[in-house]
Write a protein that holds these residues in place. Structure first.
Motif, PDB file in Angstrom:
ATOM      1  N   PHE A   5      50.398 -23.163 -29.390  1.00 46.10           N
ATOM      2  CA  PHE A   5      51.018 -24.479 -29.295  1.00 46.10           C
ATOM      3  C   PHE A   5      52.498 -24.364 -28.941  1.00 46.10           C
ATOM      4  N   ILE A   6      53.179 -23.373 -29.506  1.00 42.41           N
ATOM      5  CA  ILE A   6      54.603 -23.180 -29.243  1.00 42.41           C
ATOM      6  C   ILE A   6      54.785 -21.800 -28.629  1.00 42.41           C
ATOM      7  N   ASN A   7      55.383 -21.766 -27.425  1.00 42.23           N
ATOM      8  CA  ASN A   7      55.708 -20.498 -26.782  1.00 42.23           C
ATOM      9  C   ASN A   7      57.043 -20.642 -26.067  1.00 42.23           C
ATOM     10  N   ARG A   8      57.451 -19.588 -25.395  1.00 43.12           N
ATOM     11  CA  ARG A   8      58.770 -19.604 -24.739  1.00 43.12           C
ATOM     12  C   ARG A   8      58.890 -20.665 -23.656  1.00 43.12           C
ATOM     13  N   GLU A   9      57.802 -20.953 -22.973  1.00 43.16           N
ATOM     14  CA  GLU A   9      57.865 -21.908 -21.860  1.00 43.16           C
ATOM     15  C   GLU A   9      58.012 -23.351 -22.319  1.00 43.16           C
ATOM     16  N   ASN A  10      57.486 -23.672 -23.500  1.00 43.43           N
ATOM     17  CA  ASN A  10      57.507 -25.071 -23.922  1.00 43.43           C
ATOM     18  C   ASN A  10      58.295 -25.325 -25.202  1.00 43.43           C
ATOM     19  N   ILE A  11      59.171 -24.416 -25.600  1.00 43.82           N
ATOM     20  CA  ILE A  11      59.932 -24.610 -26.837  1.00 43.82           C
ATOM     21  C   ILE A  11      60.843 -25.843 -26.744  1.00 43.82           C
ATOM     22  N   GLY A  12      61.428 -26.083 -25.589  1.00 47.56           N
ATOM     23  CA  GLY A  12      62.273 -27.266 -25.417  1.00 47.56           C
ATOM     24  C   GLY A  12      61.471 -28.552 -25.525  1.00 47.56           C
ATOM     25  N   GLN A  13      60.281 -28.540 -24.932  1.00 48.59           N
ATOM     26  CA  GLN A  13      59.410 -29.712 -25.002  1.00 48.59           C
ATOM     27  C   GLN A  13      58.979 -29.981 -26.445  1.00 48.59           C
ATOM     28  N   ARG A  14      58.635 -28.938 -27.174  1.00 40.21           N
ATOM     29  CA  ARG A  14      58.211 -29.115 -28.567  1.00 40.21           C
ATOM     30  C   ARG A  14      59.363 -29.595 -29.433  1.00 40.21           C
ATOM     31  N   PHE A  15      60.579 -29.126 -29.165  1.00 45.43           N
ATOM     32  CA  PHE A  15      61.740 -29.591 -29.920  1.00 45.43           C
ATOM     33  C   PHE A  15      61.992 -31.069 -29.643  1.00 45.43           C
ATOM     34  N   THR A  16      61.856 -31.480 -28.383  1.00 46.19           N
ATOM     35  CA  THR A  16      61.997 -32.891 -28.031  1.00 46.19           C
ATOM     36  C   THR A  16      60.949 -33.732 -28.742  1.00 46.19           C
ATOM     37  N   LEU A  60      63.799 -46.681 -28.375  1.00 46.11           N
ATOM     38  CA  LEU A  60      62.978 -45.490 -28.594  1.00 46.11           C
ATOM     39  C   LEU A  60      61.860 -45.396 -27.558  1.00 46.11           C
ATOM     40  N   ILE A  61      61.230 -46.512 -27.262  1.00 49.59           N
ATOM     41  CA  ILE A  61      60.168 -46.532 -26.251  1.00 49.59           C
ATOM     42  C   ILE A  61      60.727 -46.177 -24.872  1.00 49.59           C
ATOM     43  N   ARG A  62      61.842 -46.779 -24.494  1.00 47.29           N
ATOM     44  CA  ARG A  62      62.434 -46.504 -23.183  1.00 47.29           C
ATOM     45  C   ARG A  62      62.898 -45.052 -23.075  1.00 47.29           C
ATOM     46  N   THR A  63      63.475 -44.526 -24.152  1.00 50.80           N
ATOM     47  CA  THR A  63      63.931 -43.138 -24.145  1.00 50.80           C
ATOM     48  C   THR A  63      62.758 -42.180 -23.999  1.00 50.80           C
ATOM     49  N   CYS A  64      61.680 -42.418 -24.734  1.00 51.13           N
ATOM     50  CA  CYS A  64      60.487 -41.566 -24.629  1.00 51.13           C
ATOM     51  C   CYS A  64      59.901 -41.633 -23.223  1.00 51.13           C
ATOM     52  N   ALA A  65      59.838 -42.814 -22.646  1.00 53.64           N
ATOM     53  CA  ALA A  65      59.295 -42.960 -21.296  1.00 53.64           C
ATOM     54  C   ALA A  65      60.165 -42.212 -20.286  1.00 53.64           C
ATOM     55  N   TYR A  66      61.476 -42.302 -20.429  1.00 56.30           N
ATOM     56  CA  TYR A  66      62.383 -41.601 -19.522  1.00 56.30           C
ATOM     57  C   TYR A  66      62.211 -40.090 -19.636  1.00 56.30           C
ATOM     58  N   ILE A  67      62.142 -39.594 -20.865  1.00 58.98           N
ATOM     59  CA  ILE A  67      62.015 -38.153 -21.092  1.00 58.98           C
ATOM     60  C   ILE A  67      60.723 -37.629 -20.484  1.00 58.98           C
ATOM     61  N   TYR A  68      59.620 -38.313 -20.721  1.00 55.17           N
ATOM     62  CA  TYR A  68      58.344 -37.816 -20.223  1.00 55.17           C
ATOM     63  C   TYR A  68      58.179 -38.009 -18.715  1.00 55.17           C
ATOM     64  N   LYS A  69      58.790 -39.030 -18.146  1.00 56.09           N
ATOM     65  CA  LYS A  69      58.762 -39.177 -16.693  1.00 56.09           C
ATOM     66  C   LYS A  69      59.554 -38.051 -16.044  1.00 56.09           C
ATOM     67  N   ARG A  70      60.717 -37.744 -16.597  1.00 56.51           N
ATOM     68  CA  ARG A  70      61.535 -36.652 -16.075  1.00 56.51           C
ATOM     69  C   ARG A  70      60.794 -35.316 -16.177  1.00 56.51           C
ATOM     70  N   GLN A  71      60.131 -35.103 -17.300  1.00 54.16           N
ATOM     71  CA  GLN A  71      59.358 -33.880 -17.492  1.00 54.16           C
ATOM     72  C   GLN A  71      58.196 -33.799 -16.501  1.00 54.16           C
ATOM     73  N   TYR A  72      57.521 -34.908 -16.267  1.00 55.48           N
ATOM     74  CA  TYR A  72      56.412 -34.956 -15.322  1.00 55.48           C
ATOM     75  C   TYR A  72      56.886 -34.625 -13.911  1.00 55.48           C
ATOM     76  N   LEU A  73      58.016 -35.192 -13.505  1.00 51.98           N
ATOM     77  CA  LEU A  73      58.541 -34.920 -12.174  1.00 51.98           C
ATOM     78  C   LEU A  73      58.961 -33.456 -12.029  1.00 51.98           C
ATOM     79  N   LYS A  74      59.498 -32.872 -13.101  1.00 50.49           N
ATOM     80  CA  LYS A  74      59.848 -31.451 -13.064  1.00 50.49           C
ATOM     81  C   LYS A  74      58.607 -30.588 -12.907  1.00 50.49           C
ATOM     82  N   GLU A  75      57.529 -30.952 -13.585  1.00 56.07           N
ATOM     83  CA  GLU A  75      56.284 -30.200 -13.450  1.00 56.07           C
ATOM     84  C   GLU A  75      55.721 -30.307 -12.039  1.00 56.07           C
TER      85      GLU A  75
END
Length: 87
Positions: A5-16, A60-75
């Motif tokens: 569940f937690i590894n080096r590649e997704n530690i930032g995502q899990r912290f978020t 909180l909803i807008r912040t979560c949506a922004y974070i996950y959209k940014r993460q999706y675009l990075k992927e």
């Protein structure tokens, strides 16, 4: 199981995700406090609590949506796809 569940590649995502979970729990605690104390609080104070809860929830909803959209675009960019969202 937690190793996968937690590894080096997704530690930032899990912290978020942890920060988002804590923010949701704090908001829930505020909601429960307001509902519990609603009978003894003055009306104006109670209305300000509900106004604050709604603003905090919306942010909180807008912040979560922004974070996950940014993460999706990075992927998408990382996988070599065009990072434009379909409209």
């Amino acid at each position: 199981m937690i190793k996968n569940f937690i590894n080096r590649e997704n530690i930032g995502q899990r912290f978020t995700q942890l920060l988002i979970l804590v923010a949701h729990i704090l908001l829930l605690q505020w909601i429960l406090y307001t509902l519990y104390e609603g009978g003894v609080l003055p009306f104006q104070t109670l209305m300000f609590h509900f106004l604050g809860i709604s603003v905090a929830g919306a942010l909180l909803i807008r912040t979560c949506a922004y974070i996950y959209k940014r993460q999706y675009l990075k992927e998408l960019e990382k996988n070599g796809r065009d990072p434009q969202l379909d409209k």
